[in-house]
Design a protein around this motif. Sequence first.
Motif, PDB file in Angstrom:
ATOM      1  N   VAL A  43       0.594  -1.343  -0.236  1.00  0.00           N
ATOM      2  CA  VAL A  43       0.123   0.337   0.237  1.00  0.00           C
ATOM      3  C   VAL A  43       0.935   1.282   0.014  1.00  0.00           C
ATOM      4  CG1 VAL A  43      -2.028   0.964   1.494  1.00  0.00           C
ATOM      5  CG2 VAL A  43      -1.662  -1.523   1.427  1.00  0.00           C
ATOM      6  N   THR A  44       0.752   2.210  -1.269  1.00  0.00           N
ATOM      7  CA  THR A  44       1.725   2.931  -1.242  1.00  0.00           C
ATOM      8  C   THR A  44       0.755   4.517  -0.930  1.00  0.00           C
ATOM      9  OG1 THR A  44       2.649   1.981  -2.331  1.00  0.00           O
ATOM     10  CG2 THR A  44       3.227   4.010  -3.131  1.00  0.00           C
ATOM     11  N   ASP A  45       1.346   5.334  -0.090  1.00  0.00           N
ATOM     12  CA  ASP A  45       0.383   7.424  -0.380  1.00  0.00           C
ATOM     13  C   ASP A  45       1.611   7.992   0.146  1.00  0.00           C
ATOM     14  OD1 ASP A  45      -1.771   9.029  -0.161  1.00  0.00           O
ATOM     15  OD2 ASP A  45      -2.197   7.916   2.115  1.00  0.00           O
ATOM     16  N   GLY A  46       1.329   9.783  -0.670  1.00  0.00           N
ATOM     17  CA  GLY A  46       2.812  10.829  -0.055  1.00  0.00           C
ATOM     18  C   GLY A  46       3.215  10.320  -1.743  1.00  0.00           C
ATOM     19  N   GLY A  47       3.732  11.647  -1.350  1.00  0.00           N
ATOM     20  CA  GLY A  47       4.467  12.106  -3.352  1.00  0.00           C
ATOM     21  C   GLY A  47       5.744  11.228  -3.464  1.00  0.00           C
ATOM     22  N   ASN A  48       5.662  10.853  -4.933  1.00  0.00           N
ATOM     23  CA  ASN A  48       6.313  10.633  -5.466  1.00  0.00           C
ATOM     24  C   ASN A  48       7.609  10.884  -5.290  1.00  0.00           C
ATOM     25  OD1 ASN A  48       4.805   7.763  -5.669  1.00  0.00           O
ATOM     26  ND2 ASN A  48       4.410   9.061  -8.115  1.00  0.00           N
ATOM     27  N   GLU A  49       8.371  12.027  -5.142  1.00  0.00           N
ATOM     28  CA  GLU A  49       9.035  12.681  -5.477  1.00  0.00           C
ATOM     29  C   GLU A  49       9.783  13.348  -3.931  1.00  0.00           C
ATOM     30  OE1 GLU A  49      10.537  13.745  -7.979  1.00  0.00           O
ATOM     31  OE2 GLU A  49       9.392  12.664  -9.139  1.00  0.00           O
ATOM     32  N   ALA A  50       9.363  12.433  -2.557  1.00  0.00           N
ATOM     33  CA  ALA A  50       9.698  12.613  -1.516  1.00  0.00           C
ATOM     34  C   ALA A  50      10.254  11.615  -1.254  1.00  0.00           C
ATOM     35  CB  ALA A  50       7.874  12.716  -0.377  1.00  0.00           C
ATOM     36  N   ALA A  51      10.332  12.218   0.242  1.00  0.00           N
ATOM     37  CA  ALA A  51      11.748  10.941   0.797  1.00  0.00           C
ATOM     38  C   ALA A  51      10.965   9.895   0.730  1.00  0.00           C
ATOM     39  CB  ALA A  51      12.367  11.557   2.242  1.00  0.00           C
ATOM     40  N   LYS A  52      11.714   8.555   1.244  1.00  0.00           N
ATOM     41  CA  LYS A  52      10.274   7.309   1.437  1.00  0.00           C
ATOM     42  C   LYS A  52      10.678   6.794   2.220  1.00  0.00           C
ATOM     43  CE  LYS A  52      10.838   6.025  -3.488  1.00  0.00           C
ATOM     44  NZ  LYS A  52      10.654   6.991  -4.571  1.00  0.00           N
ATOM     45  N   LEU A  53      10.237   6.077   3.093  1.00  0.00           N
ATOM     46  CA  LEU A  53       9.467   5.389   4.260  1.00  0.00           C
ATOM     47  C   LEU A  53       9.086   3.543   3.846  1.00  0.00           C
ATOM     48  CD1 LEU A  53       9.908   5.024   6.943  1.00  0.00           C
ATOM     49  CD2 LEU A  53       8.057   6.736   7.262  1.00  0.00           C
ATOM     50  N   VAL A  54       9.574   2.879   3.583  1.00  0.00           N
ATOM     51  CA  VAL A  54       9.563   1.172   3.621  1.00  0.00           C
ATOM     52  C   VAL A  54       8.956   1.548   4.859  1.00  0.00           C
ATOM     53  CG1 VAL A  54       9.447  -0.616   2.577  1.00  0.00           C
ATOM     54  CG2 VAL A  54      11.104   1.633   1.700  1.00  0.00           C
ATOM     55  N   VAL A  55       7.858   0.157   5.438  1.00  0.00           N
ATOM     56  CA  VAL A  55       7.152  -0.085   6.168  1.00  0.00           C
ATOM     57  C   VAL A  55       7.456  -1.611   5.677  1.00  0.00           C
ATOM     58  CG1 VAL A  55       5.520  -0.205   7.889  1.00  0.00           C
ATOM     59  CG2 VAL A  55       6.234   1.601   7.059  1.00  0.00           C
TER      60      VAL A  55
END
Length: 167
Positions: free
Chosen positions: A16-28
Amino acid sequence: MSAEPDPVRAEGPSVVTDGGNEAAKLVVLDPAGEGKNGELPATWRPLTAQRQVIWCRLPVDGALTQADDVVGDAEPGGPPIDVVASGEAAGDALRLAERHPRAIGHVLLVDPVPDETSELAERVRSAGTAVEVLPHSTGEPFNRIPPPLPLGHPDVVAGLTKILEDV
């Protein structure tokens, strides 16, 4: 992970992904498989203003492979990637950081299994990736939640937010 996945938790999307594609990423890396309905837990939605959250539902086949793809496809000098995991998924998070030492800035763990992760965590730290333990369940009666604390718990989000703001 060694336990057989709960068939009910294995339903739904693997990621499940949410948030901007250019933003820093947080992989859970979520061993409990929250987000079965295709949305992030409500407590995590405010984080999407600053980060793209990629929630990998580990009970679903392919979730861990997708996490590896996200980290492996990171561009040098691109937005930072941080990884969050709880319980037995802590080892998966640390092995991911060990495979991709330059792509991951932080590995943030909630209630990791100490005997299984301490040596691996030290190797990841010595390679230059920060490893920290977030607020976690103490197992005390007042907590009411035995370890591992669910990743959707507000204390996890508050601890994660504090660590990432201090970076």
